[in-house]
Write a protein that holds these residues in place. Structure first.
Motif, PDB file in Angstrom:
ATOM      1  N   LEU A 184       0.862  -1.184   0.000  1.00 28.81           N
ATOM      2  CA  LEU A 184       0.000   0.000   0.000  1.00 28.81           C
ATOM      3  C   LEU A 184       0.895   1.229   0.000  1.00 28.81           C
ATOM      4  CD1 LEU A 184      -2.344  -1.185   2.895  1.00 28.81           C
ATOM      5  CD2 LEU A 184      -2.720  -1.496   0.438  1.00 28.81           C
ATOM      6  N   TYR A 185       0.677   2.122  -0.955  1.00 29.53           N
ATOM      7  CA  TYR A 185       1.574   3.277  -1.076  1.00 29.53           C
ATOM      8  C   TYR A 185       0.793   4.572  -1.067  1.00 29.53           C
ATOM      9  CZ  TYR A 185       5.180   6.424  -2.773  1.00 29.53           C
ATOM     10  OH  TYR A 185       6.074   7.459  -2.897  1.00 29.53           O
ATOM     11  N   ASP A 186       1.182   5.466  -0.142  1.00 30.81           N
ATOM     12  CA  ASP A 186       0.621   6.810  -0.051  1.00 30.81           C
ATOM     13  C   ASP A 186       1.758   7.790  -0.314  1.00 30.81           C
ATOM     14  OD1 ASP A 186      -2.123   6.148   1.004  1.00 30.81           O
ATOM     15  OD2 ASP A 186      -0.898   5.263   2.589  1.00 30.81           O
ATOM     16  N   PRO A 187       1.821   8.400  -1.479  1.00 36.72           N
ATOM     17  CA  PRO A 187       2.954   9.263  -1.829  1.00 36.72           C
ATOM     18  C   PRO A 187       3.236  10.364  -0.822  1.00 36.72           C
ATOM     19  CG  PRO A 187       1.591   8.850  -3.758  1.00 36.72           C
ATOM     20  CD  PRO A 187       0.849   8.289  -2.584  1.00 36.72           C
ATOM     21  N   SER A 188       2.198  10.888  -0.184  1.00 42.92           N
ATOM     22  CA  SER A 188       2.395  11.984   0.770  1.00 42.92           C
ATOM     23  C   SER A 188       2.888  11.497   2.120  1.00 42.92           C
ATOM     24  CB  SER A 188       1.084  12.750   0.960  1.00 42.92           C
ATOM     25  OG  SER A 188       0.131  11.941   1.626  1.00 42.92           O
ATOM     26  N   GLY A 189       2.846  10.202   2.342  1.00 47.16           N
ATOM     27  CA  GLY A 189       3.208   9.664   3.641  1.00 47.16           C
ATOM     28  C   GLY A 189       2.036   9.547   4.585  1.00 47.16           C
ATOM     29  N   THR A 190       0.905  10.126   4.215  1.00 43.09           N
ATOM     30  CA  THR A 190      -0.320  10.063   5.017  1.00 43.09           C
ATOM     31  C   THR A 190      -1.354   9.236   4.267  1.00 43.09           C
ATOM     32  OG1 THR A 190       0.106  12.255   5.931  1.00 43.09           O
ATOM     33  CG2 THR A 190      -2.138  11.407   6.113  1.00 43.09           C
TER      34      THR A 190
END
Length: 728
Positions: A705-711
């Motif tokens: 699972l990847y959230d580019p913003s870190g959130t």
């Protein structure tokens, strides 16, 4: 009369019909049996396919749930470690129940259910680091002391018993603690989240899991090497031994240091003593390798002080070593934003890029190497030193050399290239006559008793440049000469280095005549603090003039000069171990008993109350580390420590209860934006409900699972199925 029966084929057809009927019956029975088997197989395959479709669909449903959720392995979440939030039906979210998920199939006349269990990778997501951390790039122990010195504790802890809330609080260490001698907890409690081991006994209160082992075997030195051993630059060692001058200016309240060799502890200490024009500055050590081998008590050109100790005592200053970051309040939650130079004042921790958040190709840190009897003591001021991340070795920020000595170098027979003033020797004084032994020579005849004759020559350039930082050990002018009558001649020389001031005249008694050519050595700059020693130290010596005066007692005596040469012996910069061999009487080698750290390679004073953060491994296998901590609010030593002995004392008010010394957890390096989960899918055919304990495991999968913003960003977060396997 006898009648004969007529024979024909009457009834044969019946037999044939019966045979055919029997064969057909047998065949039909076989066909019926095969048909029944086929039907059964078809039903079984339909059921298996239904189970598989059920499992596949359930897995996809779980992935959809994760895509629409906020799970990112955040240990502070109220639903941690459950992937599916609060769950349903009292299930805490460790499993996703899917009742009556698949329609009837085959003999299964009712709907089937499924369940998906989820286990996060503990080293990913919010709990993971920004760079890969694994067993190859961090030490095996949070604390490892190697010394077995009589009268010296391997680990000595004086911890506070309670925090600011009057609650018991131990001195916390995250990672294994090992001493090749003893562990002495003088006060408070020493606690590790894993094991504690000592070779020759434990005392005081120690908490660990398992219980402390106080008679264990010893552990060997990991024998780490400096950054220079891995630097592809063929000139890396030469650069590290290049003498650097301590800066004296602070534009914008930033004092900038360049990687290389520093030998003047007094200059560093005076700069950072809090009294000069640069007080309250940021002392910025740019990325690179720094070698500190102080010679204040060995080199007459340097200011003397009590011990080769660099002391920082500017309460309003910040020492920042490494690649600088824009100020951030919490480096644990805010990533580093690189900046060309530190901000003033610099906010620590987080003023430089920790090796736990950056890699060595983009954001290099520093390595402080200490050699000989050199030490660093911090009395006041914030200090943050950031090492460099590597994939296959620890990010060592402080390194103490355990071997190496300095050896003499020499350049002998340096010859003249010009006769500046032939003087009393007249036309006989030529380069050809004076430059090489044998052949022609310069000659002078006395005109009265106690007469003297002179000449001046020059040249004497070194064959190879003498590196800056070299200490002159001896300088000798060698004159090969003779005289005719039966008395003793006298020689005197004045050496003037090119561009420098004349040295004091030096003299020597010559030879008794009459004689053959003999050599008379004349020592110059014997105090080691003259212009010749200064130029050799600065690396600027390029030659000299030598004025020679000869004295004869008797009228009519003849002085012949065959050669004039200069010999230099000096000690160039070298990597020296923290040993008695490298520095006789080296106090770093003596048994240490605490008391502020005068003979510890790295120490803080007993009243030190500012911030200290070592973002990298400390490796001083031959010397002691002694640290007093006051008002601790964060980890102080990250990536562990290896030393001969470790002394720790806590003072002041303590509100922080986390680990003071730690090894970071292993991390895949995805950072908070990248979470890995492992899904296991179970099916329960014809059952109204299902769980991992009642179902049959059919599918295993690994999902990224990847959230580019870190959130976490529900719905829009990216999902990558990294593996998918069926168990049957």
């Amino acid at each position: 009369m006898i009648r004969r029966r007529h024979r024909d084929e009457t009834g044969a057809a019946l037999v044939l019909v019966l045979v055919i009927i029997s064969i057909l019956a047998l065949g039909l029975a076989g066909l019926l049996s095969l048909s029944d088997t086929s039907v059964r197989t078809t039903i079984g395959l339909d059921e298996q396919a239904a189970d598989q479709y059920n499992a596949d669909g359930a897995t996809k449903a779980a992935i959809g749930n994760l895509r629409n959720g906020k799970f990112n392995n955040d240990v502070t979440s109220t639903t941690y470690p459950y992937c599916f939030g609060n769950g349903v039906g009292g299930n805490p979210g460790a499993e996703l129940p899917l009742p009556n998920f698949y329609p009837p199939a085959g003999k299964v006349q009712s709907q089937s259910s499924a369940a998906v269990s989820c286990a996060p990778d503990p080293n990913s997501g919010a709990a993971g680091g920004l760079v890969p951390i694994h067993e190859d790039n961090k030490p095996g122990n949070a604390i490892l002391t190697l010394g077995q010195v009589a009268g010296e504790d391997g680990i000595n802890i004086k911890a506070l018993a309670k925090n600011t809330k009057n609650e018991p609080v131990p001195f916390n260490v995250r990672g294994q603690i090992v001493s090749d001698s003893n562990i002495n907890v003088v006060s408070g409690t020493l606690q590790s989240n894993v094991s504690v081991r000592a070779h020759s006994g434990c005392s005081g209160t120690i908490i660990s899991n398992p219980a402390p082992l106080c008679a264990s075997s010893t552990v060997g030195d990991p024998n780490y090497q400096t950054e220079l051993a891995f630097d592809p630059d063929p000139n890396a060692v030469a650069k590290a031994l290049t003498l650097q001058k301590v800066p004296s200016t602070c534009p914008g309240k930033i004092v900038t240091f360049t990687a290389g060799y520093y030998d003047d502890a007094n200059a560093l200490s005076q700069l950072m003593d809090g009294t000069g024009s640069c007080r309250g500055s940021v002392w910025w050590f740019q990325p690179g390798t720094y070698y500190f081998d102080f010679k204040n008590n060995a080199n007459p050109l340097l200011s003397k002080q009590s011990g080769d100790v660099w002391t920082i005592k500017d309460a309003g200053s910040q020492l920042v070593a490494g690649s600088p970051c824009v100020n951030r309040v919490n480096p644990n939650t805010t990533r580093c934003t690189p900046t060309p130079k530190p901000q003033v004042p610099a906010l620590t921790p987080g003023a430089c890029q920790s090796p736990a958040e950056n890699d060595d190709t983009r954001y290099p840190g520093v390595q402080f190497i200490f050699g000989g009897d050199s030490r660093l003591t911090i009395a006041a001021g914030d200090v943050e030193i950031c090492g460099t991340w590597h994939d296959h070795r620890p990010p060592i920020a402080l390194f103490g050399l355990k071997s190496g000595t300095a050896t003499d170098a020499s350049q002998t027979g340096l010859s003249l290239t010009k006769v500046t003033t032939p003087g009393d020797y007249g036309a006989s004084a030529t380069v050809a006559a004076l430059g090489a032994a044998g052949g022609d020579f310069a000659t002078w005849k006395s005109k009265k008793n106690n007469d003297s004759g002179s000449m001046t020559v020059e040249g004497f350039a070194p064959a190879t440049p003498i590196p800056a930082g070299s200490m002159l050990k001896s300088a000798t002018v060698r004159v090969t000469h003779r005289h005719a009558l039966g008395s003793t001649d006298a020689l005197s020389v004045t050496v003037t280095p090119t561009g420098g001031s004349p040295l004091a005249a030096a003299s020597a008694t010559g030879v008794v005549g009459p004689s053959t050519f003999k050599e008379t050595p004349i020592q110059v700059d014997t105090s080691g603090d003259g212009s010749l020693a200064d130029q050799i130290y600065k690396g600027t010596f390029s030659g000299a003039k030598i004025a020679l005066t000869t004295g004869l007692l008797t009228t009519g005596d003849i002085e012949d000069i065959d050669t004039i040469a200069l010999d230099l012996v000096y000690v160039p910069p070298a990597f020296r171990g923290e040993t008695e061999t490298s520095v006789p009487g080296n106090c770093l080698t003596l048994a240490y008993t605490g008391g502020g750290g005068p003979c510890a390679v790295f120490s803080t004073t007993t009243n030190y109350a500012d911030k200290l953060y070592l973002q990298g491994t400390t490796y001083t296998p031959a010397a002691v580390v002694d640290i007093t901590l006051s008002n601790v609010t964060q980890q102080v030593l990250r990536f562990g420590l290896v030393s001969r002995a470790l002394y720790i004392k806590e003072t002041g008010a303590l509100s922080y209860s986390g680990p003071v010394i730690e090894l970071p957890d292993n991390s895949l390096g995805y950072g908070p934006g990248g979470t890995i989960v492992y899904l296991s899918t179970y099916v329960c055919p014809g059952k109204p409900s299902c769980s991992s304990s009642t179902g049959t495991l059919l599918v295993r999968s690994r999902v990224f699972l990847y959230d580019p913003s870190g959130t976490p960003e529900p719905v829009s977060r990216k999902v990558v199925i990294q593996s998918w396997s069926r168990t049957r």
